[in-house]
Structure formats: C-alpha cells, structure tokens
Scaffold this motif. Sequence first.
Motif, PDB file in Angstrom:
ATOM      1  N   LEU A  13       9.594  -1.447  42.362  1.00 54.69           N
ATOM      2  CA  LEU A  13      10.576  -0.459  41.748  1.00 54.69           C
ATOM      3  C   LEU A  13      10.496  -0.195  40.165  1.00 54.69           C
ATOM      4  O   LEU A  13      10.941   0.641  39.811  1.00 54.69           O
ATOM      5  CB  LEU A  13      11.990  -1.425  41.570  1.00 54.69           C
ATOM      6  CG  LEU A  13      12.616  -1.659  43.205  1.00 54.69           C
ATOM      7  CD1 LEU A  13      13.619  -2.497  43.193  1.00 54.69           C
ATOM      8  CD2 LEU A  13      12.939  -0.147  43.611  1.00 54.69           C
ATOM      9  N   PHE A  16       9.056   3.077  39.485  1.00 51.80           N
ATOM     10  CA  PHE A  16      10.146   4.095  39.455  1.00 51.80           C
ATOM     11  C   PHE A  16      10.741   4.134  38.271  1.00 51.80           C
ATOM     12  O   PHE A  16      11.918   3.308  37.974  1.00 51.80           O
ATOM     13  CB  PHE A  16      11.036   3.738  40.713  1.00 51.80           C
ATOM     14  CG  PHE A  16      12.035   5.031  40.991  1.00 51.80           C
ATOM     15  CD1 PHE A  16      11.671   6.087  41.548  1.00 51.80           C
ATOM     16  CD2 PHE A  16      13.357   4.836  40.492  1.00 51.80           C
ATOM     17  CE1 PHE A  16      12.803   7.191  41.970  1.00 51.80           C
ATOM     18  CE2 PHE A  16      14.357   5.665  40.487  1.00 51.80           C
ATOM     19  CZ  PHE A  16      13.915   7.056  41.307  1.00 51.80           C
ATOM     20  N   GLY A  17      10.391   5.159  37.521  1.00 51.62           N
ATOM     21  CA  GLY A  17      10.994   5.203  36.106  1.00 51.62           C
ATOM     22  C   GLY A  17      10.026   4.826  35.175  1.00 51.62           C
ATOM     23  O   GLY A  17      10.390   4.386  33.935  1.00 51.62           O
ATOM     24  N   VAL A  24      14.222  -3.971  35.717  1.00 47.96           N
ATOM     25  CA  VAL A  24      14.655  -3.284  36.952  1.00 47.96           C
ATOM     26  C   VAL A  24      16.181  -3.916  37.005  1.00 47.96           C
ATOM     27  O   VAL A  24      16.291  -5.047  36.786  1.00 47.96           O
ATOM     28  CB  VAL A  24      13.807  -3.739  38.162  1.00 47.96           C
ATOM     29  CG1 VAL A  24      14.424  -3.401  39.337  1.00 47.96           C
ATOM     30  CG2 VAL A  24      12.472  -2.911  37.798  1.00 47.96           C
ATOM     31  N   ILE A  28      20.199  -1.656  43.529  1.00 47.84           N
ATOM     32  CA  ILE A  28      19.348  -0.869  44.177  1.00 47.84           C
ATOM     33  C   ILE A  28      20.285   0.170  44.559  1.00 47.84           C
ATOM     34  O   ILE A  28      20.856   0.289  45.482  1.00 47.84           O
ATOM     35  CB  ILE A  28      18.310  -1.024  45.019  1.00 47.84           C
ATOM     36  CG1 ILE A  28      17.503  -2.284  44.649  1.00 47.84           C
ATOM     37  CG2 ILE A  28      17.685   0.103  45.607  1.00 47.84           C
ATOM     38  CD1 ILE A  28      16.641  -2.859  45.590  1.00 47.84           C
ATOM     39  N   GLU A  32      16.193   5.067  44.854  1.00 49.40           N
ATOM     40  CA  GLU A  32      15.468   4.053  44.597  1.00 49.40           C
ATOM     41  C   GLU A  32      14.872   3.381  45.735  1.00 49.40           C
ATOM     42  O   GLU A  32      13.694   2.978  45.889  1.00 49.40           O
ATOM     43  CB  GLU A  32      15.937   2.781  43.512  1.00 49.40           C
ATOM     44  CG  GLU A  32      16.042   3.217  42.128  1.00 49.40           C
ATOM     45  CD  GLU A  32      16.581   2.016  41.428  1.00 49.40           C
ATOM     46  OE1 GLU A  32      15.861   1.496  40.499  1.00 49.40           O
ATOM     47  OE2 GLU A  32      17.702   1.696  41.712  1.00 49.40           O
ATOM     48  N   TRP A  35      12.515   5.694  47.822  1.00 49.82           N
ATOM     49  CA  TRP A  35      11.321   5.651  47.150  1.00 49.82           C
ATOM     50  C   TRP A  35      10.589   4.441  47.406  1.00 49.82           C
ATOM     51  O   TRP A  35       9.387   4.226  47.433  1.00 49.82           O
ATOM     52  CB  TRP A  35      11.547   5.835  45.762  1.00 49.82           C
ATOM     53  CG  TRP A  35      10.160   5.984  44.839  1.00 49.82           C
ATOM     54  CD1 TRP A  35       9.512   7.007  44.417  1.00 49.82           C
ATOM     55  CD2 TRP A  35       9.611   4.892  44.179  1.00 49.82           C
ATOM     56  NE1 TRP A  35       8.305   6.719  43.828  1.00 49.82           N
ATOM     57  CE2 TRP A  35       8.251   5.617  43.618  1.00 49.82           C
ATOM     58  CE3 TRP A  35       9.478   3.339  43.954  1.00 49.82           C
ATOM     59  CZ2 TRP A  35       7.496   4.765  42.824  1.00 49.82           C
ATOM     60  CZ3 TRP A  35       8.448   2.910  43.293  1.00 49.82           C
ATOM     61  CH2 TRP A  35       7.586   3.506  42.723  1.00 49.82           C
ATOM     62  N   LEU A  36      11.312   3.321  47.482  1.00 45.36           N
ATOM     63  CA  LEU A  36      10.690   1.775  47.673  1.00 45.36           C
ATOM     64  C   LEU A  36      10.158   1.812  49.076  1.00 45.36           C
ATOM     65  O   LEU A  36       9.131   1.227  49.299  1.00 45.36           O
ATOM     66  CB  LEU A  36      11.834   0.623  47.539  1.00 45.36           C
ATOM     67  CG  LEU A  36      11.451  -0.808  47.582  1.00 45.36           C
ATOM     68  CD1 LEU A  36      10.146  -1.110  46.700  1.00 45.36           C
ATOM     69  CD2 LEU A  36      12.548  -1.487  47.715  1.00 45.36           C
ATOM     70  N   GLU A  39       6.849   3.622  49.026  1.00 42.39           N
ATOM     71  CA  GLU A  39       5.900   2.761  48.374  1.00 42.39           C
ATOM     72  C   GLU A  39       5.250   1.790  49.207  1.00 42.39           C
ATOM     73  O   GLU A  39       4.111   1.285  49.316  1.00 42.39           O
ATOM     74  CB  GLU A  39       6.256   2.162  47.170  1.00 42.39           C
ATOM     75  CG  GLU A  39       6.489   3.196  46.124  1.00 42.39           C
ATOM     76  CD  GLU A  39       5.127   3.990  45.450  1.00 42.39           C
ATOM     77  OE1 GLU A  39       4.311   3.131  45.316  1.00 42.39           O
ATOM     78  OE2 GLU A  39       5.211   5.176  45.756  1.00 42.39           O
TER      79      GLU A  39
END
Length: 78
Positions: A13, A16-17, A24, A28, A32, A35-36, A39
């Motif tokens: 996480l 992301f950013g 973090v 969530i 996010e 995206w997680l 990944e």
Amino acid sequence: MTPLTREEVLTLLARFGNRSPELVDEHIGSLELTWLLAEVEQEREVVLELSEQRFASVRTVDDAVRVLSDVLQEAAAP
C-alpha cells in the motif's frame, strides 16, 4: 502459498502514493484495495477472485490481510 502479513500489505500500500509504510492509513478505500489486489496478483503470480461481498468487507489493513490470505489459500487449493 504463504499468507500475506500485515507488513507486506503495508509495504504494498505504501507504493500507492510513494509513501513509507508508517504513513499508510489503517482505512483502505476501494481504489487502494483495487490497486492492492493487482499488486498481490502480480507479485504472487496468481489471479484472485473476490466476490462483491468479500471486496466490500475489506475496510482496513487487517481486513485486507485476512481476506487476501484466505483468497490466496483458496487459489492454491487443488
């Protein structure tokens, strides 16, 4: 397949950013989480199937660890 740890989820996480894992937030958002998932799939070389109910149940980092570990275990089962 080994379950995800809280540290792994925080590290993923954090990407992301471009932030450190310590920054973090515990909560969530859906972006996010999406995206997680991507990944985790890429790192673990697996396709994860989450029902809408399971996806909606993930609201925190701990939820993500629990749900994604369960889904990874299911994906590894014959």
